[in-house]
Design an enzyme around this catalytic site. Structure first.
Site, PDB file in Angstrom:
ATOM      1  N   HIS A  62       0.819  -1.213   0.000  1.00  6.74           N
ATOM      2  CA  HIS A  62       0.000   0.000   0.000  1.00  6.74           C
ATOM      3  C   HIS A  62       0.854   1.265   0.000  1.00  6.74           C
ATOM      4  CE1 HIS A  62      -2.810  -2.764   2.485  1.00  6.74           C
ATOM      5  NE2 HIS A  62      -3.086  -2.900   1.201  1.00  6.74           N
ATOM      6  N   LYS A  72       6.493   6.427   6.777  1.00  9.66           N
ATOM      7  CA  LYS A  72       6.071   5.587   7.897  1.00  9.66           C
ATOM      8  C   LYS A  72       7.279   5.152   8.717  1.00  9.66           C
ATOM      9  CE  LYS A  72       2.112   3.673   5.413  1.00  9.66           C
ATOM     10  NZ  LYS A  72       1.544   2.483   4.775  1.00  9.66           N
ATOM     11  N   TYR A 132       2.622   1.643  13.677  1.00 11.97           N
ATOM     12  CA  TYR A 132       3.371   2.556  12.812  1.00 11.97           C
ATOM     13  C   TYR A 132       2.878   3.990  12.912  1.00 11.97           C
ATOM     14  CZ  TYR A 132      -0.377   1.605   9.336  1.00 11.97           C
ATOM     15  OH  TYR A 132      -1.572   1.448   8.677  1.00 11.97           O
ATOM     16  N   ASP A 170      -6.821  -6.484  -1.511  1.00 14.71           N
ATOM     17  CA  ASP A 170      -5.402  -6.654  -1.830  1.00 14.71           C
ATOM     18  C   ASP A 170      -5.172  -7.735  -2.878  1.00 14.71           C
ATOM     19  OD1 ASP A 170      -4.855  -4.634  -0.056  1.00 14.71           O
ATOM     20  OD2 ASP A 170      -3.828  -5.893   1.416  1.00 14.71           O
TER      21      ASP A 170
END
Length: 183
Positions: A62, A72, A132, A170
């Site tokens: 992603h 991130k 995260y 996904d």
């Protein structure tokens, strides 16, 4: 903290200093000044996310596009994951290349993934809690993704495909050549 830049410029493995004694351990997991000095740029995180998954769950690959692109800083609070970053920066000499890192609650490593990268992870322990930080807010219209098994990426997930647990969304992500551009 020890900052190790990977072959993908701007991507860092971060090893915290862990202080152990008879009570357990202590570590500083994030300090903005230390972090910015370690990666050599200013990044300000605005959102924290956490997920819990079972063995075989693969989330990704992603990313966010345009002005909503996200950097991130990822780590595992419990369990083990195989973490993957894919360089999508069009002018990068490592465009389309990836870095794989085993993140565990035991090794306490963190992985910094700058803007312009796709990210995904696979849970390899019975369960894992993944945490995260993001430097930009999520924007649904700016979602991008790449199919985890795109043959041009050559990612070795080192896990039986028949045992993967992948969301419907996904499973239908495009290949790198058909994916949205990051900018």
């Amino acid at each position: 903290m020890n900052f190790i830049e990977t072959r993908l410029k701007g991507c860092f493995i971060i090893e915290p200093k862990v202080f152990l004694d008879e009570r357990g351990f202590f570590m500083e997991s994030f300090n903005e000044n230390t972090f910015q000095e370690g990666i050599g740029s200013k990044v300000h995180f605005v959102q924290d996310n956490q997920s819990f998954s079972s063995k075989g769950v693969l989330r990704g690959l992603h990313y966010q596009t345009g002005i909503h692109a996200q950097a991130k800083l990822v780590r595992v609070l419990q369990g083990e994951v195989l973490d993957v970053a894919v360089d999508l920066r069009p002018d990068s000499p490592t465009y389309g290349q990836h870095e794989i890192l085993l993140l565990t609650s035991e090794n306490k490593k963190q992985f910094y993934i700058p803007r312009g990268f796709a990210h995904g992870f696979l849970v390899v322990s019975d369960t894992a809690t993944f945490f995260y930080k993001c430097d930009n807010f999520y924007n649904k219209e700016s979602e991008g993704g790449i199919f985890f098994d795109d043959p041009t990426l050559e990612i070795d997930w080192n896990f039986p495909k028949s045992e993967l647990i992948i969301s419907e969304k996904d499973q239908h992500l495009p290949t790198l050549s058909n994916a949205k551009k990051v900018w």
